[in-house]
Design an enzyme around this catalytic site. Sequence first.
Site, PDB file in Angstrom:
ATOM      1  CD1 TRP A  21      -2.300   1.935   0.199  1.00  0.00           C
ATOM      2  CD2 TRP A  21      -2.081   2.049   2.420  1.00  0.00           C
ATOM      3  NE1 TRP A  21      -2.968   3.065   0.623  1.00  0.00           N
ATOM      4  CE2 TRP A  21      -2.843   3.167   1.977  1.00  0.00           C
ATOM      5  CE3 TRP A  21      -1.819   1.903   3.780  1.00  0.00           C
ATOM      6  CZ2 TRP A  21      -3.333   4.124   2.857  1.00  0.00           C
ATOM      7  CZ3 TRP A  21      -2.309   2.858   4.653  1.00  0.00           C
ATOM      8  CH2 TRP A  21      -3.070   3.949   4.197  1.00  0.00           C
ATOM      9  NE  ARG A  22       4.511   4.393  -3.129  1.00  0.00           N
ATOM     10  CZ  ARG A  22       5.044   4.794  -4.279  1.00  0.00           C
ATOM     11  NH1 ARG A  22       5.347   3.915  -5.221  1.00  0.00           N
ATOM     12  NH2 ARG A  22       5.308   6.066  -4.476  1.00  0.00           N
ATOM     13  NE  ARG A  45       9.541   4.308  -2.419  1.00  0.00           N
ATOM     14  CZ  ARG A  45       9.752   3.452  -1.425  1.00  0.00           C
ATOM     15  NH1 ARG A  45      10.242   3.882  -0.261  1.00  0.00           N
ATOM     16  NH2 ARG A  45       9.494   2.177  -1.584  1.00  0.00           N
ATOM     17  CD  GLU A  70      14.968   6.810  -1.675  1.00  0.00           C
ATOM     18  OE1 GLU A  70      14.712   5.851  -2.424  1.00  0.00           O
ATOM     19  OE2 GLU A  70      16.082   6.978  -1.143  1.00  0.00           O
ATOM     20  CG  HIS A 105      13.342   3.611  -4.899  1.00  0.00           C
ATOM     21  ND1 HIS A 105      13.124   3.469  -3.543  1.00  0.00           N
ATOM     22  CD2 HIS A 105      12.524   2.724  -5.512  1.00  0.00           C
ATOM     23  CE1 HIS A 105      12.212   2.529  -3.353  1.00  0.00           C
ATOM     24  NE2 HIS A 105      11.841   2.069  -4.529  1.00  0.00           N
ATOM     25  CE  LYS A 114      11.664  -1.541  -3.633  1.00  0.00           C
ATOM     26  NZ  LYS A 114      10.396  -0.796  -3.469  1.00  0.00           N
ATOM     27  NE  ARG A 140      10.323  -3.630 -12.838  1.00  0.00           N
ATOM     28  CZ  ARG A 140      10.133  -3.029 -11.675  1.00  0.00           C
ATOM     29  NH1 ARG A 140       9.614  -3.719 -10.661  1.00  0.00           N
ATOM     30  NH2 ARG A 140      10.438  -1.757 -11.503  1.00  0.00           N
ATOM     31  CD  GLN A 162       5.505  -1.556 -10.135  1.00  0.00           C
ATOM     32  OE1 GLN A 162       4.301  -1.386 -10.300  1.00  0.00           O
ATOM     33  NE2 GLN A 162       6.119  -1.241  -9.010  1.00  0.00           N
TER      34      GLN A 162
END
Length: 279
Positions: A67-68, A107, A111, A166, A193, A235, A258
């Site tokens: 969830w962003r 985020r 980033e 990122h 990550k 990916r 994505q």
Amino acid sequence: MPRHRLVLDARSPSIIVPLTGRDLTELAEQIGALRSADSEFRSTPVRGTPPAGVSPDTDRLVDVVEWRVDLYGPFTAGAGSDPDPAVQALEQISALLPGLPVLATFRTRSEGGGAEISPEAYVALVEALASTGMAAALDVEYRHPHAEDAITAARRHRTPVVASNHDFDATPPAEEIVARLTAMEDAGADVAKIAVTPRSAADVVTLLSATEERYRAARIPLITMSMGGLGAVTRLGGGPFGSSATFATVGAASAPGQLPAEGVRHALDLLSGRSAPRG
């Protein structure tokens, strides 16, 4: 204590799908589409078995949702940094997805995110979301000025932390990628990550090489990827190099490159040798 465990293993990479809704209605619609896609996927036959020692749900399309939080209306509208709306939304997401772990991510703009809050509010948000027990993990940007406090806040509630970084401009040298992943583990993260931007095929090789190098020494799972079309192979094929999850879409994407979740699941099944094509 989170109600779900975040279990990641590079031998059987998990598929993480983002939720990007601006309000509860959009989030509910996205969740409905995800559940429908998952149900349709489960209705098709699958053959084969997972690698030895790994027992994932091979009939599942999605393993984790992210969830962003930074794309949620109360934050993007500049209405403030009160964590209560985010807590309420997380509770609703969890109720609508009782069988899936939720990774909650705010985020920041530095980033590539959609909103900005003060460093103090960032830590307070992490703590508030962790305290609900509804998040399987919290994302913490490892270069955030209050990253140490945010990690401590999450761990205070025994909620795992995915430390993230990122780079939307380039791909750092392999030794720098390894150093960042190492620093995340040293800072107390449960998962490390990194996402980078390739400018050439050689950059993609750099990311995979650095992942493999760090994987041999790491004591925590890694998630690594090259963003954009050039890095799409990472990916799909990151698992053998040590990446334990990949981000894919059911609807809106949250980062460049994505791919649709169903196609990613087919590819992971084929690469692992545990199933033949469905249908």
